[in-house]
Design a protein around this motif. Structure first.
Motif, mmCIF file in Angstrom:
data_model
loop_
_atom_site.group_PDB
_atom_site.id
_atom_site.type_symbol
_atom_site.label_atom_id
_atom_site.label_comp_id
_atom_site.label_asym_id
_atom_site.label_seq_id
_atom_site.Cartn_x
_atom_site.Cartn_y
_atom_site.Cartn_z
ATOM 1 N N GLU A 157 -9.771 38.398 -39.264
ATOM 2 C CA GLU A 157 -11.159 38.492 -38.815
ATOM 3 C C GLU A 157 -11.879 37.146 -38.964
ATOM 4 O O GLU A 157 -12.684 36.764 -38.105
ATOM 5 C CB GLU A 157 -11.900 39.576 -39.614
ATOM 6 C CG GLU A 157 -11.361 40.981 -39.402
ATOM 7 C CD GLU A 157 -11.542 41.492 -37.977
ATOM 8 O OE1 GLU A 157 -12.294 40.862 -37.209
ATOM 9 O OE2 GLU A 157 -10.927 42.512 -37.626
ATOM 10 N N ALA A 158 -11.595 36.427 -40.061
ATOM 11 C CA ALA A 158 -12.225 35.122 -40.266
ATOM 12 C C ALA A 158 -11.833 34.143 -39.162
ATOM 13 O O ALA A 158 -12.672 33.374 -38.666
ATOM 14 C CB ALA A 158 -11.845 34.565 -41.634
ATOM 15 N N ILE A 159 -10.569 34.172 -38.761
ATOM 16 C CA ILE A 159 -10.105 33.299 -37.679
ATOM 17 C C ILE A 159 -10.815 33.641 -36.380
ATOM 18 O O ILE A 159 -11.247 32.757 -35.625
ATOM 19 C CB ILE A 159 -8.579 33.406 -37.512
ATOM 20 C CG1 ILE A 159 -7.861 32.770 -38.695
ATOM 21 C CG2 ILE A 159 -8.126 32.767 -36.202
ATOM 22 C CD1 ILE A 159 -8.055 31.267 -38.823
ATOM 23 N N ALA A 160 -10.948 34.938 -36.090
ATOM 24 C CA ALA A 160 -11.630 35.352 -34.862
ATOM 25 C C ALA A 160 -13.082 34.878 -34.862
ATOM 26 O O ALA A 160 -13.620 34.464 -33.814
ATOM 27 C CB ALA A 160 -11.563 36.867 -34.712
ATOM 28 N N THR A 161 -13.713 34.902 -36.026
ATOM 29 C CA THR A 161 -15.109 34.459 -36.130
ATOM 30 C C THR A 161 -15.236 32.959 -35.894
ATOM 31 O O THR A 161 -16.132 32.495 -35.181
ATOM 32 C CB THR A 161 -15.675 34.815 -37.515
ATOM 33 O OG1 THR A 161 -15.632 36.231 -37.692
ATOM 34 C CG2 THR A 161 -17.113 34.335 -37.659
ATOM 35 N N VAL A 162 -14.323 32.195 -36.488
ATOM 36 C CA VAL A 162 -14.419 30.732 -36.426
ATOM 37 C C VAL A 162 -13.830 30.164 -35.137
ATOM 38 O O VAL A 162 -14.394 29.242 -34.536
ATOM 39 C CB VAL A 162 -13.716 30.102 -37.649
ATOM 40 C CG1 VAL A 162 -13.692 28.576 -37.540
ATOM 41 C CG2 VAL A 162 -14.394 30.534 -38.942
ATOM 42 N N PHE A 163 -12.691 30.734 -34.678
ATOM 43 C CA PHE A 163 -11.956 30.152 -33.553
ATOM 44 C C PHE A 163 -12.079 30.954 -32.262
ATOM 45 O O PHE A 163 -11.508 30.564 -31.245
ATOM 46 C CB PHE A 163 -10.470 30.028 -33.911
ATOM 47 C CG PHE A 163 -10.185 28.999 -34.968
ATOM 48 C CD1 PHE A 163 -9.915 27.685 -34.625
ATOM 49 C CD2 PHE A 163 -10.194 29.348 -36.303
ATOM 50 C CE1 PHE A 163 -9.648 26.733 -35.598
ATOM 51 C CE2 PHE A 163 -9.934 28.406 -37.286
ATOM 52 C CZ PHE A 163 -9.670 27.091 -36.939
ATOM 53 N N GLY A 164 -12.751 32.072 -32.290
ATOM 54 C CA GLY A 164 -12.926 32.848 -31.067
ATOM 55 C C GLY A 164 -11.644 33.508 -30.604
ATOM 56 O O GLY A 164 -10.968 34.192 -31.369
ATOM 57 N N GLU A 165 -11.261 33.266 -29.355
ATOM 58 C CA GLU A 165 -10.145 33.973 -28.722
ATOM 59 C C GLU A 165 -8.782 33.301 -28.940
ATOM 60 O O GLU A 165 -7.850 33.560 -28.182
ATOM 61 C CB GLU A 165 -10.402 34.097 -27.218
ATOM 62 C CG GLU A 165 -11.618 34.937 -26.860
ATOM 63 C CD GLU A 165 -11.494 36.371 -27.359
ATOM 64 O OE1 GLU A 165 -10.403 36.962 -27.216
ATOM 65 O OE2 GLU A 165 -12.486 36.889 -27.898
ATOM 66 N N VAL A 166 -8.643 32.444 -29.929
ATOM 67 C CA VAL A 166 -7.361 31.795 -30.164
ATOM 68 C C VAL A 166 -6.279 32.861 -30.409
ATOM 69 O O VAL A 166 -6.520 33.853 -31.089
ATOM 70 C CB VAL A 166 -7.444 30.832 -31.368
ATOM 71 C CG1 VAL A 166 -7.699 31.580 -32.666
ATOM 72 C CG2 VAL A 166 -6.186 29.993 -31.481
ATOM 73 N N PRO A 167 -5.085 32.713 -29.822
ATOM 74 C CA PRO A 167 -4.017 33.689 -30.063
ATOM 75 C C PRO A 167 -3.607 33.695 -31.539
ATOM 76 O O PRO A 167 -3.468 32.642 -32.157
ATOM 77 C CB PRO A 167 -2.864 33.185 -29.184
ATOM 78 C CG PRO A 167 -3.488 32.271 -28.188
ATOM 79 C CD PRO A 167 -4.675 31.664 -28.856
ATOM 80 N N GLN A 168 -3.419 34.906 -32.074
ATOM 81 C CA GLN A 168 -2.994 35.064 -33.459
ATOM 82 C C GLN A 168 -1.705 35.887 -33.498
ATOM 83 O O GLN A 168 -1.527 36.816 -32.707
ATOM 84 C CB GLN A 168 -4.074 35.748 -34.290
ATOM 85 C CG GLN A 168 -5.402 35.000 -34.319
ATOM 86 C CD GLN A 168 -6.367 35.591 -35.329
ATOM 87 O OE1 GLN A 168 -6.092 35.619 -36.528
ATOM 88 N NE2 GLN A 168 -7.509 36.081 -34.850
ATOM 89 N N VAL A 169 -0.836 35.542 -34.445
ATOM 90 C CA VAL A 169 0.468 36.205 -34.577
ATOM 91 C C VAL A 169 0.609 36.746 -35.996
ATOM 92 O O VAL A 169 0.301 36.045 -36.967
ATOM 93 C CB VAL A 169 1.618 35.225 -34.261
ATOM 94 C CG1 VAL A 169 2.974 35.847 -34.595
ATOM 95 C CG2 VAL A 169 1.567 34.805 -32.797
ATOM 96 N N ALA A 170 1.062 37.983 -36.105
ATOM 97 C CA ALA A 170 1.355 38.595 -37.401
ATOM 98 C C ALA A 170 2.842 38.447 -37.687
ATOM 99 O O ALA A 170 3.680 38.861 -36.884
ATOM 100 C CB ALA A 170 0.961 40.064 -37.409
ATOM 101 N N VAL A 171 3.165 37.831 -38.830
ATOM 102 C CA VAL A 171 4.548 37.681 -39.276
ATOM 103 C C VAL A 171 4.690 38.564 -40.516
ATOM 104 O O VAL A 171 4.057 38.310 -41.541
ATOM 105 C CB VAL A 171 4.883 36.215 -39.594
ATOM 106 C CG1 VAL A 171 6.344 36.076 -40.003
ATOM 107 C CG2 VAL A 171 4.581 35.333 -38.383
#
Length: 403
Positions: free
Chosen positions: A139-153
């Motif tokens: 959630e923090a990444i979405a707040t700071v970086f917007g729509e940047v792709p995120q991957v769950a490992v």
């Protein structure tokens, strides 16, 4: 491609930035552009932040506040101040997250969608200390970086091929059908260390029988054959198995029934005791940190010595169990904070297997080498100390999916 990694643990938040291209992707490690670590347990009501780049180092002590606010502050150092390495948030192409529990559904890394986030939240019931923290980072990444792709490992993914005999608990089968089974954890670290061990020894991983010992604040072992995990010590939750910093590891379940019936414990009290007040901390009465346990032992603290002895007894017993699952042992690997930095633990653990012809070099062991073989030339089992690179493994997974 610039890949940011968030590796959230129960006591720390590690983050780093890599730049990966088709030409520069190596077999085992790439130099960091930026790295940061938040220590949530530095002092009471104080959080420590350390940020390092190739040209600058930042150390801050911050007043304790919401974790998301601290993470945001940490991320801002990417493009602000002396530690600036990018011009703007949009310079980051993707973000990889270590997610502790992927359940039965997620057996490999995936790009994060609303469905994946919902699943991680639902699986928090199995990993209540870790999955909510992982979600905070997402959630923090979405707040700071917007729509940047995120991957769950997922930490559980490496253990997805455990045989049923190692997966099913000896309780009514209906509970297995409802998802109560051994999942295993620390899979990112175990997988990396297995691959790295084969590289160091210049051997084919498919030919090796390895026991990897991830010994940190959380501890687990994995038995690895043909490059796959076939047994492990953590189970349905990260609480099972070895004695840990503040976690009990495996205990007689009858103890818990007794505490519920006779002492009036609630489920929350049991959770608190087993996860936060047990292990080295609970037995020693000193600390969950092995360094402080060893310091207390040097001052003749008998309870600290007992905690260390229990820790080693259980470690040896579980290494033996893993070797039995493999029907032999070629390589023993020590990694993570304790495994990489405690000659005392390595020496004591290996002493229990001298009858098998395992012999370590005392001088090499004392120097706390990284990515080296510390066994004697005539040892029947190779003993390696490997600096685990979970962040790099996560970055590689993220790059493979997003490219």
């Amino acid at each position: 491609m610039k890949i940011l990694v968030l590796n959230a643990g129960s006591s720390s938040q590690k983050s780093c930035l890599y730049e990966i291209t088709e030409d520069t992707l190596p077999d085992h490690f790439l130099q960091l552009i930026w790295e940061a670590k938040v220590d949530w347990t530095h002092q009471q009501n104080v959080v420590e932040l350390k940020v390092k780049t190739q040209g600058a180092i930042l150390k801050e002590e911050l007043e304790a506040m919401e974790r998301s606010s601290i993470i945001t502050h940490m991320l801002n150092t990417l493009w602000n101040g002396e530690t600036q390495v990018i011009e703007k948030p949009s310079d980051v192409d993707g973000v990889g997250h270590r997610v502790v529990h992927g359940g039965e559904k997620y057996r490999q890394s995936v790009q994060i969608t609303p469905e994946v986030k919902d699943a991680i939240a639902e699986l928090s019931i199995f990993a209540p200390i870790h999955n909510p923290i992982n979600l905070e980072g997402i959630e923090a990444i979405a707040t700071v970086f917007g729509e940047v792709p995120q991957v769950a490992v997922f930490d559980t993914a490496f253990h997805a091929q455990l045989p049923l005999a190692a997966t099913v608990y000896p309780i009514p089968y209906q509970w297995f059908e409802k998802g109560i089974r051994r999942y295993g954890f620390h899979g990112i670290s175990h997988r990396y260390c297995a691959d790295r061990a084969a590289q160091i020894l210049e051997r084919d991983l498919q030919e090796l029988r390895l026991v990897t010992c991830h010994l940190g604040n959380g501890c687990s072992l994995a038995a690895i054959q043909n490059g796959h995990s076939i047994d492990t010590t953590m189970g349905f939750t990260p609480l099972e198995g070895l004695m840990m910093g503040s976690r009990s590891g495996s205990v007689d379940p009858g103890i818990l029934i007794h505490l519920l019936r006779q002492e009036g414990f609630s489920a929350d009290q049991l959770d608190e005791m087993l996860n936060k007040s047990s292990g080295l901390k609970g037995v020693s009465g000193v600390s969950a940190d092995l360094r402080q346990i060893l310091a207390a032992i040097s001052e003749n603290n008998a309870q600290a010595k007992l905690a260390f002895d229990v820790y080693i007894h259980r470690l040896r017993a579980q290494i033996g169990a893993m070797a039995a699952s493999l029907k032999g042992l070629d390589v023993l690997v020590f990694t993570a904070g304790v495994g990489e930095n405690s000659p005392e633990v390595r020496a004591a653990a290996c002493e229990g297997f001298e009858f098998l012809g395992l012999r370590i070099d005392p001088e090499k062991n004392a120097n706390s080498p990284k990515d080296q073989d510390i066994s004697m030339p005539d040892s029947t089992i190779r003993v390696l100390v490997i600096q685990t690179q979970e962040d790099w493994a996560i970055a590689q997974e993220c790059w493979q999916i997003l490219r």
